[in-house]
Scaffold this motif. Structure first.
Motif, PDB file in Angstrom:
ATOM      1  N   LEU A 183       0.820  -1.208   0.000  1.00 57.82           N
ATOM      2  CA  LEU A 183       0.000   0.000   0.000  1.00 57.82           C
ATOM      3  C   LEU A 183       0.855   1.259   0.000  1.00 57.82           C
ATOM      4  N   HIS A 184       1.913   1.256   0.802  1.00 55.22           N
ATOM      5  CA  HIS A 184       2.796   2.423   0.879  1.00 55.22           C
ATOM      6  C   HIS A 184       3.467   2.694  -0.472  1.00 55.22           C
ATOM      7  N   GLY A 185       3.966   1.633  -1.111  1.00 54.38           N
ATOM      8  CA  GLY A 185       4.627   1.786  -2.409  1.00 54.38           C
ATOM      9  C   GLY A 185       3.676   2.252  -3.498  1.00 54.38           C
ATOM     10  N   LEU A 186       2.493   1.657  -3.539  1.00 53.51           N
ATOM     11  CA  LEU A 186       1.515   2.064  -4.553  1.00 53.51           C
ATOM     12  C   LEU A 186       1.042   3.497  -4.329  1.00 53.51           C
ATOM     13  N   SER A 187       0.938   3.896  -3.070  1.00 53.86           N
ATOM     14  CA  SER A 187       0.544   5.283  -2.774  1.00 53.86           C
ATOM     15  C   SER A 187       1.599   6.258  -3.284  1.00 53.86           C
ATOM     16  N   ALA A 188       2.872   5.895  -3.134  1.00 49.50           N
ATOM     17  CA  ALA A 188       3.958   6.751  -3.632  1.00 49.50           C
ATOM     18  C   ALA A 188       3.927   6.827  -5.158  1.00 49.50           C
ATOM     19  N   ILE A 189       3.695   5.706  -5.807  1.00 45.96           N
ATOM     20  CA  ILE A 189       3.606   5.695  -7.272  1.00 45.96           C
ATOM     21  C   ILE A 189       2.417   6.518  -7.733  1.00 45.96           C
ATOM     22  N   GLU A 190       1.298   6.371  -7.063  1.00 47.04           N
ATOM     23  CA  GLU A 190       0.095   7.137  -7.417  1.00 47.04           C
ATOM     24  C   GLU A 190       0.367   8.635  -7.334  1.00 47.04           C
ATOM     25  N   ALA A 191       1.042   9.076  -6.274  1.00 48.10           N
ATOM     26  CA  ALA A 191       1.375  10.496  -6.124  1.00 48.10           C
ATOM     27  C   ALA A 191       2.304  10.966  -7.240  1.00 48.10           C
ATOM     28  N   PHE A 192       3.285  10.145  -7.605  1.00 50.17           N
ATOM     29  CA  PHE A 192       4.188  10.478  -8.697  1.00 50.17           C
ATOM     30  C   PHE A 192       3.419  10.618 -10.004  1.00 50.17           C
ATOM     31  N   LEU A 193       2.548   9.651 -10.281  1.00 47.27           N
ATOM     32  CA  LEU A 193       1.790   9.677 -11.537  1.00 47.27           C
ATOM     33  C   LEU A 193       0.855  10.876 -11.600  1.00 47.27           C
ATOM     34  N   LYS A 194       0.290  11.236 -10.476  1.00 55.05           N
ATOM     35  CA  LYS A 194      -0.601  12.408 -10.448  1.00 55.05           C
ATOM     36  C   LYS A 194       0.146  13.655 -10.908  1.00 55.05           C
ATOM     37  N   LYS A 195       1.415  13.721 -10.569  1.00 56.32           N
ATOM     38  CA  LYS A 195       2.221  14.899 -10.888  1.00 56.32           C
ATOM     39  C   LYS A 195       2.850  14.836 -12.283  1.00 56.32           C
ATOM     40  N   TYR A 196       3.303  13.648 -12.716  1.00 52.44           N
ATOM     41  CA  TYR A 196       4.140  13.565 -13.915  1.00 52.44           C
ATOM     42  C   TYR A 196       3.575  12.777 -15.091  1.00 52.44           C
ATOM     43  N   SER A 197       2.531  12.009 -14.879  1.00 51.32           N
ATOM     44  CA  SER A 197       2.082  11.129 -15.960  1.00 51.32           C
ATOM     45  C   SER A 197       1.335  11.868 -17.051  1.00 51.32           C
ATOM     46  N   GLY A 198       1.391  11.247 -18.216  1.00 48.32           N
ATOM     47  CA  GLY A 198       0.556  11.612 -19.346  1.00 48.32           C
ATOM     48  C   GLY A 198      -0.174  10.330 -19.686  1.00 48.32           C
ATOM     49  N   SER A 199       0.041   9.834 -20.870  1.00 51.07           N
ATOM     50  CA  SER A 199      -0.507   8.523 -21.219  1.00 51.07           C
ATOM     51  C   SER A 199       0.234   7.410 -20.479  1.00 51.07           C
ATOM     52  N   VAL A 205       1.702  -4.013 -10.923  1.00 48.01           N
ATOM     53  CA  VAL A 205       0.238  -4.020 -10.997  1.00 48.01           C
ATOM     54  C   VAL A 205      -0.253  -5.439 -11.280  1.00 48.01           C
ATOM     55  N   PHE A 206       0.435  -6.138 -12.155  1.00 50.96           N
ATOM     56  CA  PHE A 206       0.061  -7.514 -12.452  1.00 50.96           C
ATOM     57  C   PHE A 206       0.063  -8.361 -11.176  1.00 50.96           C
ATOM     58  N   ALA A 207       1.112  -8.240 -10.372  1.00 51.19           N
ATOM     59  CA  ALA A 207       1.198  -9.007  -9.128  1.00 51.19           C
ATOM     60  C   ALA A 207       0.098  -8.609  -8.150  1.00 51.19           C
ATOM     61  N   ALA A 208      -0.166  -7.322  -8.039  1.00 49.15           N
ATOM     62  CA  ALA A 208      -1.227  -6.864  -7.135  1.00 49.15           C
ATOM     63  C   ALA A 208      -2.576  -7.441  -7.563  1.00 49.15           C
ATOM     64  N   PHE A 263      -2.929 -11.249  -6.858  1.00 49.79           N
ATOM     65  CA  PHE A 263      -3.198 -11.590  -5.465  1.00 49.79           C
ATOM     66  C   PHE A 263      -4.411 -10.839  -4.906  1.00 49.79           C
ATOM     67  N   ASN A 264      -5.256 -10.358  -5.823  1.00 51.74           N
ATOM     68  CA  ASN A 264      -6.540  -9.729  -5.478  1.00 51.74           C
ATOM     69  C   ASN A 264      -6.413  -8.525  -4.556  1.00 51.74           C
ATOM     70  N   PHE A 265      -5.342  -7.754  -4.729  1.00 57.26           N
ATOM     71  CA  PHE A 265      -5.192  -6.518  -3.977  1.00 57.26           C
ATOM     72  C   PHE A 265      -6.126  -5.475  -4.581  1.00 57.26           C
ATOM     73  N   LYS A 266      -6.866  -4.793  -3.753  1.00 58.61           N
ATOM     74  CA  LYS A 266      -7.808  -3.771  -4.230  1.00 58.61           C
ATOM     75  C   LYS A 266      -7.030  -2.554  -4.744  1.00 58.61           C
ATOM     76  N   LEU A 267      -7.239  -2.240  -6.002  1.00 58.59           N
ATOM     77  CA  LEU A 267      -6.541  -1.118  -6.634  1.00 58.59           C
ATOM     78  C   LEU A 267      -7.468   0.048  -6.969  1.00 58.59           C
ATOM     79  N   ASP A 268      -8.715  -0.022  -6.545  1.00 63.11           N
ATOM     80  CA  ASP A 268      -9.702   0.986  -6.932  1.00 63.11           C
ATOM     81  C   ASP A 268      -9.288   2.420  -6.621  1.00 63.11           C
ATOM     82  N   GLU A 269      -8.592   2.631  -5.535  1.00 63.33           N
ATOM     83  CA  GLU A 269      -8.214   3.994  -5.148  1.00 63.33           C
ATOM     84  C   GLU A 269      -7.039   4.546  -5.959  1.00 63.33           C
ATOM     85  N   PHE A 270      -6.376   3.691  -6.718  1.00 61.94           N
ATOM     86  CA  PHE A 270      -5.198   4.084  -7.482  1.00 61.94           C
ATOM     87  C   PHE A 270      -5.576   4.356  -8.934  1.00 61.94           C
ATOM     88  N   THR A 271      -6.332   5.400  -9.138  1.00 60.09           N
ATOM     89  CA  THR A 271      -6.897   5.684 -10.454  1.00 60.09           C
ATOM     90  C   THR A 271      -5.829   5.988 -11.511  1.00 60.09           C
TER      91      THR A 271
END
Length: 78
Positions: free
Chosen positions: A2-18, A36-39, A42-50
């Motif tokens: 969760l901590h790692g995905l939250s950090a990636i989500e914050a990065f993508l919010k700032k820098y991502s395009g496509s 993401v494939f691994a998450a 193993f049925n990790f909920k990713l809904d909050e990581f838009t």
């Protein structure tokens, strides 16, 4: 995870395009796909990581990324 995905989500919010960093595939995308494939595997909920899901979806549509996807490898086992 969760901590790692939250950090990636914050990065993508700032820098991502496509993709993870703008509109061209970079090394960041090559690392994002298996995470993401691994998450999902193993049925990790990713809904909050838009942003992660958006970029991952774009990556799945790219022919080279799709060919390298873990589930498309000859030794893949579900």
């Amino acid at each position: 995870l969760l901590h790692g995905l939250s950090a990636i989500e914050a990065f993508l919010k700032k820098y991502s395009g496509s993709y993870s960093y703008g509109n061209q595939i970079t090394a960041a995308d090559c690392f994002l796909v298996p995470q993401v494939f691994a998450a999902k595997r193993f049925n990790f909920k990713l809904d909050e990581f838009t942003n992660i899901l958006r970029v991952y979806s774009n990556l799945e549509q790219h022919k080279d990324i799709a060919a390298a996807h873990p589930q498309n490898q000859p030794d893949y086992q579900a």
